[in-house]
Design an enzyme around this catalytic site. Structure first.
Site, PDB file in Angstrom:
ATOM      1  N   THR A 101       0.864  -1.186   0.000  1.00  0.00           N
ATOM      2  CA  THR A 101       0.000   0.000   0.000  1.00  0.00           C
ATOM      3  C   THR A 101       0.896   1.230   0.000  1.00  0.00           C
ATOM      4  OG1 THR A 101      -1.686  -1.185   1.245  1.00  0.00           O
ATOM      5  CG2 THR A 101      -1.836   1.214   1.220  1.00  0.00           C
ATOM      6  N   LYS A 176      -7.859   1.867  -3.370  1.00  0.00           N
ATOM      7  CA  LYS A 176      -7.544   1.475  -1.987  1.00  0.00           C
ATOM      8  C   LYS A 176      -7.642   2.681  -1.050  1.00  0.00           C
ATOM      9  CE  LYS A 176      -5.133  -0.791   1.352  1.00  0.00           C
ATOM     10  NZ  LYS A 176      -5.558  -1.968   2.064  1.00  0.00           N
ATOM     11  N   LYS A 251      -1.550   5.132   8.694  1.00  0.00           N
ATOM     12  CA  LYS A 251      -0.725   5.193   7.480  1.00  0.00           C
ATOM     13  C   LYS A 251      -1.599   5.432   6.240  1.00  0.00           C
ATOM     14  CE  LYS A 251       1.607   2.325   4.165  1.00  0.00           C
ATOM     15  NZ  LYS A 251       1.948   1.001   3.681  1.00  0.00           N
TER      16      LYS A 251
HETATM   17  P1  NAD Z   1       5.449  -6.078   7.347  1.00  0.00           P
HETATM   18  O1  NAD Z   1       6.243  -4.953   7.896  1.00  0.00           O
HETATM   19  O2  NAD Z   1       5.032  -7.197   8.229  1.00  0.00           O
HETATM   20  O3  NAD Z   1       6.230  -6.734   6.089  1.00  0.00           O
HETATM   21  C1  NAD Z   1       7.037  -6.010   5.203  1.00  0.00           C
HETATM   22  C2  NAD Z   1       8.322  -6.804   5.004  1.00  0.00           C
HETATM   23  O4  NAD Z   1       9.138  -6.164   4.029  1.00  0.00           O
HETATM   24  C3  NAD Z   1       9.163  -6.925   6.269  1.00  0.00           C
HETATM   25  O5  NAD Z   1       9.375  -8.294   6.575  1.00  0.00           O
HETATM   26  C4  NAD Z   1      10.463  -6.208   5.909  1.00  0.00           C
HETATM   27  O6  NAD Z   1      11.603  -6.780   6.518  1.00  0.00           O
HETATM   28  C5  NAD Z   1      10.497  -6.381   4.408  1.00  0.00           C
HETATM   29  N1  NAD Z   1      11.349  -5.452   3.684  1.00  0.00           N
HETATM   30  C6  NAD Z   1      11.525  -4.122   3.844  1.00  0.00           C
HETATM   31  N2  NAD Z   1      12.368  -3.640   2.929  1.00  0.00           N
HETATM   32  C7  NAD Z   1      12.757  -4.692   2.152  1.00  0.00           C
HETATM   33  C8  NAD Z   1      13.614  -4.835   1.020  1.00  0.00           C
HETATM   34  N3  NAD Z   1      14.253  -3.800   0.491  1.00  0.00           N
HETATM   35  N4  NAD Z   1      13.766  -6.068   0.483  1.00  0.00           N
HETATM   36  C9  NAD Z   1      13.107  -7.122   1.017  1.00  0.00           C
HETATM   37  N5  NAD Z   1      12.282  -7.049   2.073  1.00  0.00           N
HETATM   38  C10 NAD Z   1      12.119  -5.854   2.644  1.00  0.00           C
HETATM   39  O7  NAD Z   1       4.156  -5.403   6.662  1.00  0.00           O
HETATM   40  P2  NAD Z   1       2.817  -6.146   6.204  1.00  0.00           P
HETATM   41  O8  NAD Z   1       1.808  -6.078   7.301  1.00  0.00           O
HETATM   42  O9  NAD Z   1       3.164  -7.464   5.592  1.00  0.00           O
HETATM   43  O10 NAD Z   1       2.307  -5.124   5.075  1.00  0.00           O
HETATM   44  C11 NAD Z   1       2.934  -5.066   3.804  1.00  0.00           C
HETATM   45  C12 NAD Z   1       2.178  -4.049   2.969  1.00  0.00           C
HETATM   46  O11 NAD Z   1       0.807  -4.449   2.846  1.00  0.00           O
HETATM   47  C13 NAD Z   1       2.174  -2.643   3.573  1.00  0.00           C
HETATM   48  O12 NAD Z   1       2.274  -1.701   2.545  1.00  0.00           O
HETATM   49  C14 NAD Z   1       0.801  -2.565   4.248  1.00  0.00           C
HETATM   50  O13 NAD Z   1       0.313  -1.228   4.330  1.00  0.00           O
HETATM   51  C15 NAD Z   1      -0.050  -3.408   3.314  1.00  0.00           C
HETATM   52  N6  NAD Z   1      -1.219  -4.047   3.934  1.00  0.00           N
HETATM   53  C16 NAD Z   1      -1.124  -4.628   5.158  1.00  0.00           C
HETATM   54  C17 NAD Z   1      -2.268  -5.200   5.731  1.00  0.00           C
HETATM   55  C18 NAD Z   1      -2.199  -5.868   7.087  1.00  0.00           C
HETATM   56  O14 NAD Z   1      -3.269  -6.144   7.662  1.00  0.00           O
HETATM   57  N7  NAD Z   1      -1.024  -6.151   7.634  1.00  0.00           N
HETATM   58  C19 NAD Z   1      -3.487  -5.197   5.040  1.00  0.00           C
HETATM   59  C20 NAD Z   1      -3.531  -4.624   3.767  1.00  0.00           C
HETATM   60  C21 NAD Z   1      -2.389  -4.054   3.215  1.00  0.00           C
END
Ligand code: NAD
Length: 312
Positions: A101, A176, A251
């Protein structure tokens, strides 16, 4: 031919999404900057690469699921600290599915980088949370060309239940951000109504029974009800464990505010909802489900009730 997938970002969402692709028979190579995420991914049957670029070099499709726009642009190789990244490593014509997102502007910038590097790309943010990611029932909101959408549909269908082509590049993120602006405002509205009902001597169940079947009906009331009782599965019944964390709502409403700034659209409630959730997240609420906002609304109501007012 089964296509090889590189999955970059194996966090709360990425890990179960990638695991579902493996279970569906796709060869998936993953990368995350956190070593513990790689151990979990290995246990789920993913191949592990030493870097994102290494994973992308051998892939037909690259999926990114990263925290925010800066991470995406940097990983692609176009950010301030870009080192060539995923785009330079991938074979020409690779399909990039960007599922994080991020802002509409960042999504469009990312798309331009993808095209300039000779690849194809879609923005494809999701809703449905970790539960939806695990169950493979996410909603994908997709921006990009109809051809690329058709090409990616089979992959989205493994991870999601509802896949909507919203328009050209950035349209997925636009959908979104608009949806979540509705959600943030509606949760505050429902919470304010319950707190007013309490002050008027109305039971939660009575207000629920009326509003859930009347014009106040909405997801924030009937699925994610902010008071315990009427909807047993809602986070309010489980100490406001998320669910959808308030930090993520803050966010997303920040992204909505950025879109309002960029377009000049005046949306008083959407903007105010962003301030309310940011304040809540910054003062201890970040890890709670966003419906816990009702507790700060109730506390604010107590502070301003006539009994607590100092006489002039
Ligand atoms: P998260 O922080 O759990 O996962 C993100 C991952 O990306 C982490 O493990 C981090 O180490 C990794 N990362 C960061 N930089 C990196 C790089 N350069 N190379 C490889 N890995 C890297 O976040 P999440 O909850 O999984 O959310 C991910 C996305 O989805 C976000 O944008 C969030 O807004 C969106 N989202 C989350 C939810 C939810 O309920 N968690 C729901 C809808 C959308």
């Amino acid at each position: 031919m089964v296509r090889k997938i590189a999955f970059i970002g194996l966090g709360h969402m990425g890990a179960p999404m990638a695991a579902n692709l493996v279970a569906a028979g796709y060869p998936v190579t993953g990368f995350d900057v956190v070593p513990a995420a790689l151990d979990a991914a290995r246990a789920n049957g993913l191949g592990i690469a030493a870097s994102g670029a290494e994973a992308a070099a051998d892939a037909d499709v690259v999926i990114t699921m990263l925290p925010a726009g800066d991470h995406v642009l940097t990983a692609f190789g176009g950010g301030a600290h870009g080192d060539g990244g995923l785009l330079a490593a991938a074979r020409p014509g690779t399909l990039f599915l960007e599922c994080s997102t991020i802002s509409v502007d960042d999504a469009r910038a990312a798309h331009e980088l993808v095209v300039a590097a000779g690849h194809r790309g879609l923005d494809a943010p999701v809703s449905g949370g970790v539960v939806g990611a695990e169950a493979g029932t996410l909603t994908f909101m997709v921006g990009g060309s109809a051809e690329d959408f058709a090409d990616a549909a089979g992959i989205f269908e493994v991870m999601g239940k509802r896949i909507v082509h919203c328009g050209g590049p950035g349209a997925g993120q636009a959908a979104k951000v608009c949806n979540n602006m509705i959600l943030g405002v509606s949760m505050i509205a429902v919470s304010e109504a319950f707190v007013l009902g309490e002050a008027l001597g109305l039971t939660h169940q009575a207000l629920f029974d009326v509003a859930a079947n009347a014009s106040g009906q909405c997801w924030s009331l009937t699925t994610n009800c902010p008071v315990p009782g009427p909807v047993p599965a809602s986070p309010a019944n489980h100490d406001y464990r998320p669910g959808f964390a308030a930090a993520l709502m803050a966010k997303d409403l920040g992204l909505a505010a950025a879109a309002l700034d960029a377009t000049g659209v005046h949306a008083e409630l959407g903007r105010r909802a962003g301030e309310i959730f940011r304040d809540f997240a910054d003062h201890g609420g970040a890890g709670n489900d966003f419906s816990a906002i009702i507790n700060s609304i109730r506390a604010a109501a107590r502070n301003t009730s006539p009994q607590n007012r100092t006489p002039e």
